[in-house]
Enzyme design. Structure first.
Site, PDB file in Angstrom:
ATOM      1  N   HIS A 177       0.838  -1.214   0.000  1.00 20.09           N
ATOM      2  CA  HIS A 177       0.000   0.000   0.000  1.00 20.09           C
ATOM      3  C   HIS A 177       0.873   1.264   0.000  1.00 20.09           C
ATOM      4  CE1 HIS A 177      -2.918   3.005   1.244  1.00 20.09           C
ATOM      5  NE2 HIS A 177      -2.208   3.227   2.331  1.00 20.09           N
ATOM      6  N   HIS A 182       1.041   5.226  -2.131  1.00 16.64           N
ATOM      7  CA  HIS A 182       1.485   6.566  -1.729  1.00 16.64           C
ATOM      8  C   HIS A 182       2.688   7.103  -2.490  1.00 16.64           C
ATOM      9  CE1 HIS A 182      -1.257   7.269   1.588  1.00 16.64           C
ATOM     10  NE2 HIS A 182      -1.048   6.026   2.022  1.00 16.64           N
ATOM     11  N   GLU A 222      -6.236   9.171   0.872  1.00 17.38           N
ATOM     12  CA  GLU A 222      -6.424   7.711   0.800  1.00 17.38           C
ATOM     13  C   GLU A 222      -7.483   7.285  -0.217  1.00 17.38           C
ATOM     14  OE1 GLU A 222      -4.599   5.413   1.977  1.00 17.38           O
ATOM     15  OE2 GLU A 222      -3.584   6.203   3.734  1.00 17.38           O
ATOM     16  N   SER A 241      -3.898   1.154  -4.553  1.00 13.56           N
ATOM     17  CA  SER A 241      -3.232  -0.099  -4.173  1.00 13.56           C
ATOM     18  C   SER A 241      -4.235  -1.218  -3.901  1.00 13.56           C
ATOM     19  CB  SER A 241      -2.369   0.134  -2.923  1.00 13.56           C
ATOM     20  OG  SER A 241      -3.188   0.524  -1.837  1.00 13.56           O
TER      21      SER A 241
END
Ligand code: H4B
Length: 319
Positions: A177, A182, A222, A241
């Site tokens: 993730h 990110h 997010e 992700s």
């Protein structure tokens, strides 16, 4: 008159990047050790591996070189499987900034589908792009500690991987993730600035303000979307992700509302399944401008000044 005289104590917060060593408080949620919903629950070898990597992370101090992690063939295989599956959605479901930055990261040999990258190599790359760096942490951090690190352009990163039997979903943050969601976005100057702005707003904030900022972070960094040529595209790392939720978010199944931090900050959210509602920014620039308007409207008895040369902040009391 200081804010202390008025009886409202400002919670402790880090004044310089090295003080992030005091911001590594984890909260327990969806852990394989005690939560049957975690795919690694009951798998002793997985739990020990996760613990080994977390112990290494917890001993990290600002300025230390980042330890090389020898990932196992099973871990590399999980990484490859997730990366290759996500690639099939990149053109159709992800924003331009993500596609461009991911391509550059691949061309630089930093993110490749065959091997899990080392955090030290990612940092060398990001440092030149936006000055963001990753520092190892040992799991889900408290919102206050996690947001404080963003103020200094530091992203606290888990180093363990999700369970191999559930490669396309993880109930907690994991290295896949962090790196596939990110990292390409932190290479973008608008996302880097937005993340830092949310971090700066969190320093010395009340618990209620932290809750609101964590919610804004959740819905934009997010799970945010933007619109490109009339189509919904993911900008949020939680979507970038996660194969299943990425398709869901861009489909017409969930609700979509225009990104407005004032409204977003009090929206409830789902942390154990797909979101029923996503917020859509016109563009990354649009999201940053709206976030800054929101920051200016936040009631506070002080201002925070950030000095990028020394990576430190100063608190200026308003009278
Ligand atoms: N901790 C880690 N390690 N990684 C994350 O992505 C987050 C975290 N996200 N703690 C945070 C919480 C957000 O969900 C907000 C700020 O609460």
């Amino acid at each position: 008159m200081t804010s202390m005289d008025r009886g409202e104590e400002i919670p402790w917060f880090p004044r310089r990047v090295s003080e992030l060593d005091r911001c590594s408080k984890c909260v327990t949620k969806y852990e394989p050790t005690n939560d049957p919903r975690h795919p690694g629950h009951g798998d002793t070898a997985y739990i020990m591996r996760r613990q080994f990597l977390n112990d290494q992370a917890i001993n990290y101090r600002h300025g230390d070189p980042i330890s090389f992690v020898e990932y196992t063939e099973e871990e590399h295989a999980t990484w490859t499987m997730v990366f290759e599956k996500l690639k099939t959605l990149h053109e159709s479901h992800t924003c331009l900034a993500y596609r461009q930055n991911l391509r550059m990261l691949e061309e630089a040999g930093v993110l490749t589908a065959n091997r899990i990258p080392q955090v030290a190599d990612v940092n060398k790359y990001l440092m030149e792009k936006t000055g963001f760096i990753l520092r190892p942490c040992s799991g889900l951090l408290s919102a206050r500690d996690f947001l404080a690190s963003l103020a200094f352009r530091v992203f606290q990163t888990t180093t363990y991987l999700r369970h191999h039997e559930s490669p396309h979903h993880s109930p907690e943050p994991d290295l896949i993730h962090e790196l596939l969601g990110h990292v390409p976005m932190f290479a973008d100057p608008f996302i880097a600035q937005m993340s830092q702005d949310i971090g700066l707003m969190s320093l010395g904030a009340t618990n209620d303000q932290i809750e609101k900022l964590a919610t804004v972070y959740w819905f934009i960094i997010e799970f945010g979307l933007c619109r490109e040529d009339g189509q919904l595209k993911a900008i949020g790392a939680g979507l970038l992700s996660a194969y299943g939720e990425l398709m869901h978010a861009c489909s017409d199944v969930p609700d979509h509302k225009e990104f407005d931090p004032q409204i977003v900050s009090v929206q409830t959210y789902e942390d154990s399944g797909y979101q029923p509602l996503y917020f859509v920014a016109q563009s990354l620039q649009d999201a940053l401008v709206k976030l800054r308007e929101y920051a200016a409207s936040m009631p506070r008895s002080f201002a925070i000044i950030y000095d990028p040369l020394t990576k430190s902040v100063q608190l200026v009391e308003k009278d």
